[in-house]
Structures are given as C-alpha cells and as structure tokens.
Design an enzyme around this catalytic site. Structure first.
Site, PDB file in Angstrom:
ATOM      1  N   TYR A 115      -2.369  -0.867  10.337  1.00  0.00           N
ATOM      2  CA  TYR A 115      -2.455  -1.300   8.939  1.00  0.00           C
ATOM      3  C   TYR A 115      -1.212  -0.863   8.169  1.00  0.00           C
ATOM      4  O   TYR A 115      -0.593  -1.664   7.457  1.00  0.00           O
ATOM      5  CB  TYR A 115      -3.713  -0.718   8.302  1.00  0.00           C
ATOM      6  CG  TYR A 115      -3.830  -0.925   6.805  1.00  0.00           C
ATOM      7  CD1 TYR A 115      -4.276  -2.137   6.291  1.00  0.00           C
ATOM      8  CD2 TYR A 115      -3.522   0.100   5.913  1.00  0.00           C
ATOM      9  CE1 TYR A 115      -4.391  -2.326   4.928  1.00  0.00           C
ATOM     10  CE2 TYR A 115      -3.637  -0.081   4.543  1.00  0.00           C
ATOM     11  CZ  TYR A 115      -4.075  -1.299   4.049  1.00  0.00           C
ATOM     12  OH  TYR A 115      -4.201  -1.481   2.696  1.00  0.00           O
ATOM     13  N   SER A 130       0.852  -1.192   0.000  1.00  0.00           N
ATOM     14  CA  SER A 130       0.000   0.000   0.000  1.00  0.00           C
ATOM     15  C   SER A 130       0.886   1.239   0.000  1.00  0.00           C
ATOM     16  O   SER A 130       2.028   1.205   0.491  1.00  0.00           O
ATOM     17  CB  SER A 130      -0.902   0.022   1.236  1.00  0.00           C
ATOM     18  OG  SER A 130      -1.520   1.288   1.414  1.00  0.00           O
TER      19      SER A 130
END
Length: 283
Positions: A188, A175
C-alpha cells in the site's frame, strides 16, 4: 467522536461499509459552501464513503455537480447521493471496478453526457491489506493493490484528460505512508509513493494545457478502510500515535480538496497537502 480513538471493531473484506461503523465518520456535511465551484462538475472515485463522501458533499455545497464512482457499496453510495440531493445538489452514482479500462471510459463518458463537461477529477479510490512480513505478500495481493490504487488512477485520468481543459484540476489521494512508510502496509505504501511521483510527473506534463495536478496525503483518518483492514485491537488504538492523539475525520480532510479544486490554489501544481494530525513531513 467522544473518545480520542475509535472502539474495537472490524469488518470482513474490502471495501468496508460506512453504515456498519461505530461511530460513523463525520463528513462535515453541514459546512456551508461559498460558490467556489459553481457551474463546474467533478468525478470522484471512491466517492461513496469516507474521504470521498466528504469531498462529494463539499464540492456539491460549493456548487459542483458530481459523479461518485464506487465498487459495490450500494447502500453507502445511495446515502451519499441522497445527502447531496436533499441539499439541492446533483449527483450520479456509478458502480464498477476502476481497475477496468472500459469501466473508466464509460464512467467518464456518462458523466460528460449527463453534465456536459468535466472540470475536476478526484482519484480517491484505494485499498490496503496488512502483512507482517514481505513474504506474506503474494503476487495476487501485490497486483490487486496496484491495480486499484495506481492502475485505476492512471486509467481514469487518461479517460478524463480528453475532456479537461484550461482551468481544470486533478487531485490524487496519496498518504502519509508515502513519506514515512508503514511496517505492515508495504505494498500500500509503495502505491502511495507511486501516486506522489505520478502527481508530480503529470503536473509537469499538462501544465502547458492549463491543467493543475496536486495531491493530498492524509494521515490516519476514520474511514471504512480502517475496520476493513485492521484487527479490532488495532482499530482500538487507531490514530493514537499522532501528535493530536486521534484519527482525523473525513470532514477535516475534504477542505484540502476544495482548495485544490478551485481557483484559490491557482498557483499550485505538482504539490502535496498534508492533513495528518501534526506529523512533520519532509522536514
């Protein structure tokens, strides 16, 4: 989608359901293949929806037989399988928790039993939870996020490696948050940073076996994870801060996985691609 950003909406709990999203994400399902994965097979975790669905569709269009792994989103998984089979492809759909070692081993063994080989592994499944302060992230949430995003990747890859030979590819979903962080997705983002380090380390470890390991680090993408993670107001502005002023669609991300899975990327390993709407990374 007609508007740059999606309309306000949210879902209760994860994983989210693609069938409940409005508008539904665009997986780029009508994109024709060119036979770049003909005769090969792939396992895609989180393959029922979002980026995973788009990757499964693209792989099948390129000639690969696929197994999609998912938690419990049975309707989404059935839709993905039907989409592939209606286009003449082969698809297995297997439910379960990739954070469980026995499930990972069983899923890989079942794939090889069905298709006779394994050539590509896509570690795509993930989850995220918002927190306005570090103190809000309790140990249970931290362990849950790492169990899915990192431990699951490790367990599935370990199970797959005994079946991967020269010319095989492993592709991990990271990400943009691994590179710039995120103020309300701290655990995350930490898992995504771990995925980048894992990708580079594994690539160096298996390069002599002829196995390539790379990652894709998307920016904001319209997937079920978004309405399942954020409030309706946050969803309403999702992706608006990118240079392109909108979130990406799964079908705009999946070609990066096709590139990394096929021989077009034969001289790449330990690398990360950045389909993120124009945000500079590492400059």
């Amino acid at each position: 989608m007609s508007d740059p950003t999606p309309p306000p909406q949210e879902q209760r709990g994860q994983p989210g359901r693609e069938g409940e999203m409005r508008p539904e994400p665009d997986p780029g399902a009508e994109r024709p293949g060119a036979g770049r994965l003909r005769g090969r097979t792939a396992i895609i975790s989180g393959g029922d929806s979002g980026i995973g669905r788009a990757v499964a569709l693209d792989f099948a269009a390129e000639g690969a037989a696929v197994t999609i792994l998912y938690l419990d989103e049975h309707d989404d998984a059935a839709t993905t399988r039907t989409m592939i089979e209606e286009r003449g492809g082969s698809c297995r759909a297997v439910a379960g928790d990739i954070g469980d070692r026995a499930h990972c081993e069983s899923a890989v063994a079942g794939h090889v039993d069905r298709f006779g080989r394994l050539d590509v592994l896509v570690n795509n499944a993930g989850e995220q939870h918002t927190a306005k302060a570090l103190e809000e992230i309790d140990l249970d949430q931290l362990e849950r996020t790492f169990r899915t995003n990192v431990f699951g990747m490790f367990l599935l890859t370990r199970a797959a490696l005994q079946h991967l030979g020269e010319g095989a590819a492993i592709i991990n979903t990271a990400s943009v948050t691994a590179f710039r962080g995120h103020p309300i997705l701290m655990d995350y983002a930490a898992t995504k940073g771990a995925i980048i380090a894992f990708t580079r380390s594994l690539a160096a470890n298996v390069v002599d076996r002829g196995i390539r390991v790379n990652a894709v680090a998307p920016g904001p993408v319209w997937t079920p994870l978004i309405p399942a993670s954020f409030s309706a107001d946050q969803v309403d502005d999702f992706g608006g801060s990118t240079p392109m002023g909108r979130p990406g669609q799964p079908g705009e991300i999946s070609p990066a996985y096709v590139f990394l899975a096929c021989e077009d990327s034969s001289y790449m390993t330990g690398q990360t691609l950045h389909p993120n709407g124009g945000e500079p990374v590492g400059g």
